[in-house]
Design a protein around this motif. Structure first.
Motif, PDB file in Angstrom:
ATOM      1  N   TRP A 125      22.175  41.140 -73.664  1.00 33.08           N
ATOM      2  CA  TRP A 125      21.998  42.094 -74.613  1.00 33.08           C
ATOM      3  C   TRP A 125      21.465  43.397 -73.889  1.00 33.08           C
ATOM      4  CZ3 TRP A 125      21.777  43.189 -79.941  1.00 33.08           C
ATOM      5  CH2 TRP A 125      21.119  44.378 -80.263  1.00 33.08           C
ATOM      6  N   TYR A 126      20.535  43.310 -73.026  1.00 31.51           N
ATOM      7  CA  TYR A 126      19.738  44.446 -72.583  1.00 31.51           C
ATOM      8  C   TYR A 126      20.654  45.268 -71.311  1.00 31.51           C
ATOM      9  CZ  TYR A 126      15.883  42.028 -74.854  1.00 31.51           C
ATOM     10  OH  TYR A 126      15.251  41.508 -76.076  1.00 31.51           O
ATOM     11  N   GLY A 127      21.637  44.717 -70.926  1.00 35.91           N
ATOM     12  CA  GLY A 127      22.241  45.378 -69.703  1.00 35.91           C
ATOM     13  C   GLY A 127      21.512  45.272 -68.446  1.00 35.91           C
ATOM     14  N   ASP A 128      21.499  46.188 -67.302  1.00 29.70           N
ATOM     15  CA  ASP A 128      21.245  46.281 -66.340  1.00 29.70           C
ATOM     16  C   ASP A 128      19.672  47.200 -66.505  1.00 29.70           C
ATOM     17  OD1 ASP A 128      20.106  46.949 -63.774  1.00 29.70           O
ATOM     18  OD2 ASP A 128      22.136  47.139 -62.733  1.00 29.70           O
ATOM     19  N   THR A 129      18.792  46.505 -66.366  1.00 27.87           N
ATOM     20  CA  THR A 129      17.321  47.284 -66.641  1.00 27.87           C
ATOM     21  C   THR A 129      16.625  47.661 -65.364  1.00 27.87           C
ATOM     22  OG1 THR A 129      15.951  45.382 -66.429  1.00 27.87           O
ATOM     23  CG2 THR A 129      16.999  45.666 -68.494  1.00 27.87           C
ATOM     24  N   ALA A 138      13.484  46.498 -76.966  1.00 29.86           N
ATOM     25  CA  ALA A 138      14.393  47.405 -76.020  1.00 29.86           C
ATOM     26  C   ALA A 138      15.743  47.417 -76.690  1.00 29.86           C
ATOM     27  CB  ALA A 138      14.438  46.981 -74.611  1.00 29.86           C
ATOM     28  N   GLY A 141      21.980  47.487 -73.851  1.00 26.35           N
ATOM     29  CA  GLY A 141      22.584  48.178 -72.859  1.00 26.35           C
ATOM     30  C   GLY A 141      23.948  48.306 -73.085  1.00 26.35           C
ATOM     31  N   THR A 142      24.678  48.851 -71.989  1.00 26.26           N
ATOM     32  CA  THR A 142      25.922  49.116 -71.991  1.00 26.26           C
ATOM     33  C   THR A 142      26.732  48.371 -71.072  1.00 26.26           C
ATOM     34  OG1 THR A 142      25.469  50.818 -70.124  1.00 26.26           O
ATOM     35  CG2 THR A 142      25.458  51.702 -72.134  1.00 26.26           C
ATOM     36  N   PRO A 146      26.429  43.526 -72.931  1.00 31.26           N
ATOM     37  CA  PRO A 146      25.732  44.130 -74.125  1.00 31.26           C
ATOM     38  C   PRO A 146      26.583  43.940 -75.327  1.00 31.26           C
ATOM     39  CG  PRO A 146      25.086  45.181 -72.099  1.00 31.26           C
ATOM     40  CD  PRO A 146      26.205  44.008 -71.640  1.00 31.26           C
ATOM     41  N   ASP A 273      27.387  41.909 -63.003  1.00 32.52           N
ATOM     42  CA  ASP A 273      26.242  41.447 -63.585  1.00 32.52           C
ATOM     43  C   ASP A 273      25.458  40.534 -62.714  1.00 32.52           C
ATOM     44  OD1 ASP A 273      26.699  42.105 -66.792  1.00 32.52           O
ATOM     45  OD2 ASP A 273      28.507  41.522 -66.113  1.00 32.52           O
ATOM     46  N   GLN A 278      17.909  42.223 -64.316  1.00 31.40           N
ATOM     47  CA  GLN A 278      17.293  42.051 -65.714  1.00 31.40           C
ATOM     48  C   GLN A 278      15.842  41.746 -65.579  1.00 31.40           C
ATOM     49  OE1 GLN A 278      20.251  39.812 -67.628  1.00 31.40           O
ATOM     50  NE2 GLN A 278      20.531  41.380 -69.015  1.00 31.40           N
TER      51      GLN A 278
END
Length: 306
Positions: A125-129, A138, A141-142, A146, A273, A278
């Protein structure tokens, strides 16, 4: 897996993905504590504890779910099982979105719906943080994962609209030798062939299999928990730190490195990924008093290596 201490009245729980790594451990834990478990299977039911469903056809034998107190929905095509191409990415999306749609619509159709639906989703869900720590507040992400996670969670809307408490279990990397991504790492590291991936600076948000099962049961048993809940240990570590911990616990050298170009050849689009970072924190688990049995990466690896 050691059975959990029974902390709630006997329940009837339905589980999708019951033959998978997490699902099978969850079923064992629930039954060991005296709960009734109904397993959803993709063929005609053969026993009283089975219910037929076919997520691709949006079909669930809803009659078999009458009297169920909670449903834990874990089914979905393995993200790391095959090299990603367009066809497999579509399978990943469909298995999650169609499966969740089928379950949530079936539960909404019941005259007396269950108390809760625990829908297994993912930290994708958060993508690359990067190195930034995030919790459940939060935004999405894209990128592909996500986007899938957003559709996945949205597919449970019929259950929410029917008044069912829905919790989204956003699970991290499960540390287990029996399967999943970590199940592939153990043989390599035991053979002395393990090493960091890429530059090793990317954060991996992990959780032991024991704590994953305990957290899912916490979601079933905690009536105040709905919406997103991160299922990950409280101290995410980098891939470089994971590599060092695997070497320490297994007492093997970790001199090898898998360069990013090689990962892209083997994994296809999934490589971005694996190389992404993350750093995700379990804010809501900690707020509701969840106690991690294996909070550190060394603890989790030791538990899996037993």
């Amino acid at each position: 897996m050691v059975p959990m201490q029974r902390s709630a009245p006997r329940k009837r729980v339905a589980v999708t993905g019951a033959s998978g790594l997490i699902g099978s451990a969850l079923v064992h834990s629930l039954r060991a504590d005296g709960h009734d478990v109904v397993r959803l299977v993709r063929r005609p039911a053969r026993t009283a504890d089975e219910v037929e469903w076919d997520p691709k056809r949006l079909y669930v034998d809803a009659a078999g779910l009458v009297g169920v107190d909670s449903v834990v929905h874990l089914a979905g095509a393995g993200v790391g099982e095959r090299r990603w191409n367009d066809a497999y990415k579509q399978e990943i999306r469909d298995s999650r979105v169609l499966g969740t749609t089928a379950i949530s619509q079936a539960l909404a159709s019941l005259a007396e719906p269950p108390e809760s639906l625990v829908c297994g989703t993912a930290l994708g869900w958060y993508g690359d943080t990067g190195s930034r720590a995030v919790d459940e507040s939060a935004p999405a992400g894209t990128g592909f994962l996500p986007e899938v996670c957003v559709e996945w969670e949205a597919a449970a809307a019929p259950a929410e609209e029917a008044g069912i408490r829905v919790a989204y279990a956003r699970t991290g990397l499960v540390v287990a030798r029996e399967g999943g991504a970590w199940g592939r790492l153990f043989p390599l590291f035991r053979a002395g062939l393990g090493g960091r991936m890429g530059d090793g600076r990317q954060y991996w948000s992990f959780i032991s299999l024991h704590d994953e099962v305990a957290a899912l049961r916490h979601l079933v048993d905690t009536p105040t928990l709905s919406g997103p809940v991160n299922l990950t240990a409280p101290d995410p570590v980098t891939n470089r730190e994971v590599t060092a911990a695997m070497g320490r616990v297994l007492r093997r050298p970790t001199v090898f490195t898998v360069p990013a170009p090689a990962l892209k050849v083997v994994l296809g689009d999934f490589a971005q990924d694996v190389l992404g970072s993350q750093r995700v924190l379990p804010g809501r688990l900690l707020e509701t008093g969840f106690d991690f049995a294996f909070p550190t990466i060394d603890d989790s690896i030791r538990a899996a290596a037993r």
